[in-house]
Structure formats: C-alpha cells, structure tokens
Design an enzyme around this catalytic site. Sequence first.
Site, PDB file in Angstrom:
ATOM      1  N   HIS A 120       9.403  13.957  25.153  1.00  0.00           N
ATOM      2  CA  HIS A 120       8.677  14.458  26.326  1.00  0.00           C
ATOM      3  C   HIS A 120       7.742  15.580  25.892  1.00  0.00           C
ATOM      4  O   HIS A 120       7.708  15.951  24.727  1.00  0.00           O
ATOM      5  CB  HIS A 120       9.635  14.910  27.438  1.00  0.00           C
ATOM      6  CG  HIS A 120      10.499  16.079  27.098  1.00  0.00           C
ATOM      7  ND1 HIS A 120      11.440  16.589  27.955  1.00  0.00           N
ATOM      8  CD2 HIS A 120      10.595  16.858  25.981  1.00  0.00           C
ATOM      9  CE1 HIS A 120      12.052  17.617  27.407  1.00  0.00           C
ATOM     10  NE2 HIS A 120      11.559  17.796  26.212  1.00  0.00           N
ATOM     11  N   SER A 139      13.901  15.472  22.771  1.00  0.00           N
ATOM     12  CA  SER A 139      12.903  16.516  22.669  1.00  0.00           C
ATOM     13  C   SER A 139      12.665  16.872  21.199  1.00  0.00           C
ATOM     14  O   SER A 139      12.309  16.015  20.410  1.00  0.00           O
ATOM     15  CB  SER A 139      13.355  17.721  23.510  1.00  0.00           C
ATOM     16  OG  SER A 139      12.348  18.689  23.613  1.00  0.00           O
TER      17      SER A 139
END
Length: 200
Positions: A124, A99
Amino acid sequence: MSYLVPMVVEQTNRGERSYDIYSRLLKDRIIFLGSGIDDTVANLVIAQLLFLEAEDPDKDISLYINSPGGSITAGMAIYDTLQYIRPDVSTICVGLAASMGAFLLAAGKKGKRYALPNAEIMIHQPAGGTQGQATDIEIHARRIMNMKESLNKILAERTGQPLERIQKDTDRDYFMTAQEAKEYGIIDEVISHPKKTSKK
C-alpha cells in the site's frame, strides 16, 4: 509485553553452550524479522547483516519475514543495507509481509525471494500523520509524497511491473496470496521445504 526467548543448548568439544534462539539462528546465517519495523528493529537487523558479511562475504544470508510493516525510514535503512552488502540475501515470507515488510521481501536477491504456501503479502502507499502549523504540515505532506514516489519506483524495478500499475495497486491496501505475489513479481517461488543456501 515481554516474551520469553527460548534458549537452546548445543554440545561442543568444550562442553555445553547455550544460546538464545535468535543467536543460534544467526550462527546459521539466518535473521528473523518478526515484528513491526522501527529504528530499534532496523538497527538490530542491519547490525546482523553487517556482522554476517564480515564473517563471510561470499556466503548467502537468509532473512525470514513475518512483519506488519512500520517506519519507512527504518525500512529503507534495511533496504539500503541489503543492497550494500556483498552476500546474496534470500528473503522468505512466513505468515505476513505487509507494507514495508512486503517491500523488504521484494528486496531480496532476484531468484532467491520466497514465501511459504499460506503466507500473505500486502502492499500500500505510505501513511503519515502530522500536526502543527500549516506550513509544517505542507512540508511533511511533500516528504510523504516523495517517499511514495521513491518506494513505487523501487517496487516497480524489483517486481518488473509497470510503474502505473504499482501506483494504482498501492493506492489502497492490496493483499496477495503467496502464488499471487509470485505472479506479481514480489517473490520468485512459493516453497514448502527449505531451499539449500549456496555460495553466490
């Protein structure tokens, strides 16, 4: 849960001096980001970056990352500081950069972004949860969509991937090995041994 931070003892011409391990690493221009990213962690990393720039604006800084990600605003504060300061910042993934951790890994100086062989990288889209009145939820949803667009544009620029591919790949959790992250453009090299840091 608190952890015991190891101390190291160093011999100097004035006798012995003890440091906590992170302060000793900082002396060698190494910053370790080894947790989730929140405002407190971001403020510590930013303070260390600014301190090292003040110490020597021409000498590289190494940022080691083992992080599951965290707050977008905290991560973006670190990202902006990495771009703002004068020294080149080399980023090295040990373990996991997921992330916002992966985003910061890609934010290092191009040509100086690394991962160890068994590291894992995951990108993501931003996640967020909000409660309250419908209009407030709509405001927060728009904000998250704007953040998503901004993060995707930066990631496309940092990796050299087309924006459309970034949008598709970040739609869900997208895991990569170190070698796959190199092919993707998040890092420049998979390393097994330390790289020599240099002047710019």
